[in-house]
Write a protein that holds these residues in place. Structure first.
Motif, PDB file in Angstrom:
ATOM      1  N   ARG A 264      61.863  -9.471  23.029  1.00 17.56           N
ATOM      2  CA  ARG A 264      61.083 -10.016  21.922  1.00 17.56           C
ATOM      3  C   ARG A 264      59.632 -10.217  22.348  1.00 17.56           C
ATOM      4  N   GLU A 268      56.359  -8.642  20.698  1.00 21.72           N
ATOM      5  CA  GLU A 268      55.301  -9.516  20.184  1.00 21.72           C
ATOM      6  C   GLU A 268      53.984  -9.304  20.914  1.00 21.72           C
ATOM      7  N   GLY A 272      51.043 -12.685  20.939  1.00 19.46           N
ATOM      8  CA  GLY A 272      51.802 -12.987  19.730  1.00 19.46           C
ATOM      9  C   GLY A 272      51.946 -14.486  19.509  1.00 19.46           C
ATOM     10  N   GLU A 274      54.578 -16.339  19.004  1.00 14.28           N
ATOM     11  CA  GLU A 274      55.647 -17.050  19.710  1.00 14.28           C
ATOM     12  C   GLU A 274      55.601 -16.793  21.206  1.00 14.28           C
TER      13      GLU A 274
END
Ligand code: ADP
Length: 764
Positions: A264, A268, A272, A274
């Protein structure tokens, strides 16, 4: 002409039909020979031969002849024209006789157009055939068909159309429409086949892709490693995390979770939204130790030495720890019973935890549980929360960076529960050897093995620890220190530490023994040595300033200078008074910070016998007061008028800490007896014990602390329940020596010893 009933076969005029000879014979009977003329009757539904009736058939049939009965087991029928069924007769032996009339097709087919369309159909089917093994044989066969009927007939077994749909084609008179119908059926078949083979091919391709990917990934990993080695400075953060995950030795579940998060993060990017959260998670997970440590054999002598070096006294505690180490050695385990150290603040509970770690050669982690109300504090927040964090336990493990630290859980008695769940039950799971090998912190979301952690809990009092938690632990009392012990602790440990923390040594500063004793007696009031430690620290700071000013001259701290050095008033010492007053009696209480003396005060006021109780008393103490009043009434019937004419106010000054109730029974009784008889009891007699309505003295807890407090306060004589005599073993010698200890069994004895009973008798 033999009539043959058939079902679910594509019967078209001027075409071929292939049957399995076996099947055909069961339909037609044995008598059919090659060359026979036959009539194919179409059954409306599948019916056994013996159930056939005249109306079992559709009204249109097809004539034909058996052109071949093949040795390999199949039989070929060449069909001719259609025929209208006029009349059917079925006899007893199920022989069918049929009368038919001729039926003609309407030949409206555009030859040129249909030829082209047939070519297209054939091309489509050939393409389809090419996808199968042996497809080229089929391709040649397809080439040989010259009509669309032939094509449809050969496909018949694979067509997923109903009997009715097949008949609908046969019923149609116009050739053009029939062509269209067949064309549709064939294309549909081709489409369906294509989709299924496409899906199969896709699946195969997918597999191949996975294999290829794996092989490529291996190559990439290998090349990346070579590159990383060539340019260590260029290894990216993501790459570092990836490497760390690989090297961490984490379990399978954890690795999968980390890889998911890493992917992830890769998607991202590091900028990103998060990314921070994802990065923190991976950083946390990879900095945990996932390695199991081998249990080490600990030399007991060595361990004992370490414990003695760091802490003075605490003999029983140290013995118990040595036992624990011996058991761990024998069982080759890294953890054992969970010890709960209970005692007043500053008695060394936390610091000895650190020494245990040192003695075992293991890392130390301290987790404070004071004020924890939220289950998430123990077990972590789920990662969906903004600012989610691991719970305190896993945080401690991460900071220790090993899987087997000695973990001190401080102040378990200060846990409280709230609407956010019950932290005590989460803690129960942490401490349960059956469950803690797969403790799942919500933040981590994967299990971690806590079974090698040596847990030690500390508390000031056991009263507020939930019993399921308490049951899991083995209680060890820290009783507080006598002035002599405090003196030794200060001399050997606190002062040298305080000196070195300001950069001085005993060469520079001398604290006279007299001064130290005065600090202990007049400048601290506590069971532990926390206050004493603070005084040492203050003293050393002042000494440091003087030392710098005085250019290194040796500083001597005398008793008379303490006011200046410590910059505080001597604590007004709670020394008992010499003179007693009727109605006031000295009691002994146990509090979370150690023992204390207390005065039970009583006062009569005009009234009619009401009892008022004030001070910070528990409900239990209120009950004790009621019992005391009743007892005195029954023992001094001649003084009953005191109760008739007065209200009685009972007060227990609370000092700073609430006291527990049940041990003040005899004190309350004596105070009231003293009040009603007017006989003063000397404050130098202190007492502790619970009473029953029958006047028996029942045992109490916290005796060592209470006796130390009595001795500190200048009490001479202590009355205590006979049943507590065994506990005197735990009371330091020097305290016992200075007190006259009198065990009692009944209130009667108490009143005699305080002189009330005899005074009352004399008066009477
Ligand atoms: P607790 O956890 O019981 O409140 P701590 O462990 O924090 O107490 O101890 C307070 C201070 O007193 C620490 O600096 C500790 O080293 C010191 N101390 C307590 N007991 C002893 C002892 N028996 N010998 C030496 N130092 C002690």
């Amino acid at each position: 002409m033999t009539a043959i009933p058939i079902y679910n076969v594509m019967v078209l005029p001027h075409s071929y039909i292939y049957f399995q000879t076996q099947n055909f014979r069961s339909l037609a009977g044995n008598e059919v020979q090659q060359g026979d003329h036959i009539l194919l009757l179409i059954l409306k539904e599948e019916t056994g031969r013996d159930q056939i009736r005249p109306d079992s058939f559709y009204p249109i049939a097809v004539e034909g002849s058996v052109t071949e009965i093949n040795a390999e087991g199949y039989l070929v029928v060449r069909t001719g024209n259609r025929a209208r069924v006029e009349e059917v007769h079925v006899d007893e032996e199920a022989r069918i006789t049929v009368r038919t009339s001729s039926l003609y097709d309407v030949d409206d087919l555009d030859r040129e157009d249909s030829r082209k369309r047939l070519l297209e159909i054939k091309a489509e089917l050939k393409e389809l055939a090419s996808r199968f093994r042996g497809g080229n044989v089929m391709q040649t066969m397809i080439d040989q068909y010259s009509t669309i009927q032939e094509v449809a007939a050969i496909l018949s077994p694979w067509l997923s159309i109903s009997n009715e749909e097949r008949y609908a084609v046969l019923r149609e008179d116009r050739l053009s429409v029939r062509f269209q119908m067949l064309e549709k059926i064939i294309y549909e078949y081709a489409e369906v086949t294509k989709v299924t083979t496409d899906a199969r091919e896709q699946q195969q391709e997918d597999y191949q892709k996975v294999y290829r990917e794996q092989a490529l990934q291996k190559q990439i990993d290998y090349l990346q490693k070579e590159l990383d080695e060539m340019h260590p400075e260029k290894v990216s953060d993501l790459r570092k995390l990836e490497l760390k995950i690989g090297e961490s030795g984490m379990n399978e579940t954890a690795r999968r979770e980390c890889e998911k998060v890493l992917n992830r993060l890769k998607q991202e990017g590091m900028n990103g939204q998060e990314a921070g959260m994802l990065y923190d998670y991976l950083d946390f997970m990879t900095s945990l130790s996932w390695k199991k440590e081998e249990p080490k054999e600990i030399a007991l002598d060595q361990a004992e030495k370490v414990l003695d070096e760091d802490h003075f006294g605490l003999k029983k505690v140290k013995e118990r720890i040595i036992q624990q180490i011996a058991v761990m050695n024998l069982k080759k385990q890294q953890s054992g019973s969970i010890l709960l150290f209970v005692g007043a603040p500053g008695t060394g509970k936390t610091s000895i935890g650190k020494s245990i770690a040192k003695a075992l050669g293991r890392k130390y982690a301290r987790v404070s549980l004071g004020g924890v109300r939220d289950e998430a504090d123990i077990r972590g927040h789920r990662r969906t929360y903004i600012g989610a964090m691991a719970g305190r336990i896993m945080d401690g493990i991460q900071k220790a960076a090993v899987s087997n630290p000695v973990m001190v859980l401080d102040e378990v008695d200060k846990l409280s529960s709230s609407y956010n769940g019950d932290p005590a039950s989460a803690l129960l799971e942490v401490l349960d050897p059956e469950q803690n090998n797969s403790f799942t912190d919500h933040y981590m979301n994967v299990p971690y093995d806590l079974s090698d952690v040596l847990f030690i809990c500390t508390a000031n009092s056991v009263d507020t620890i939930p019993s399921p938690l308490l049951n899991r632990m083995e209680l060890i009392q820290f009783q507080g220190y006598t002035p002599t012990e405090k003196f030794e602790i200060a001399k050997r440990h606190l002062l040298p530490k305080a000196l070195s923390s300001v950069g001085l040594t005993e060469e520079n500063v001398e604290l006279t023994e007299d001064a130290l004793r005065t600090i202990i007696s007049d400048y601290t009031r506590e069971g532990g040595v926390r206050g004493l430690k603070k005084r040492m620290d203050t003293l050393c700071r002042i000494a440091a300033v003087r030392s710098v000013r005085g250019q290194g001259e040796k500083i001597r701290v005398e008793k008379s200078e303490l006011r200046d050095f410590l910059d505080m008033h001597p604590l007004n010492h709670r020394e008992v008074k010499d003179e007693g007053k009727p109605g006031v009696v000295t009691g002994l209480a146990w509090t979370a910070v150690g023992g204390e003396i207390l005065y039970v005060e009583t006062l009569p006021t005009k009234g009619d016998g009401k009892i008022t109780i004030t001070g910070q008393l528990g409900d239990v103490m209120k009950e004790s007061a009621q019992i005391a009043v009743s007892l005195v009434k029954s023992m001094f019937p001649d003084r009953i008028s005191v109760f008739k004419e007065n209200d009685i106010h009972i007060h227990v000054p609370d000092g700073s800490t609430p006291k527990d109730g049940p041990s003040a029974g005899i004190t309350l009784t004596t105070a009231i007896a003293s009040l009603v008889t007017g006989h003063a009891v000397t404050p130098r007699i202190a007492m502790t014990g619970e009473v029953s309505l029958e006047g028996d003295v029942n045992p109490i807890g916290g005796l060592p602390e209470k006796l130390m407090a009595a001795q500190r306060a200048g009490v001479r004589k202590v009355l205590l329940p006979k049943d507590n005599v065994d506990d005197l073993r735990d009371v330091p010698e020097e305290v016992r020596e200075k007190l006259e200890i009198v065990p009692v069994e009944t209130v009667e004895e108490v009143l005699k010893l305080t002189g009330i009973k005899s005074a009352a008798a004399a008066q009477a």
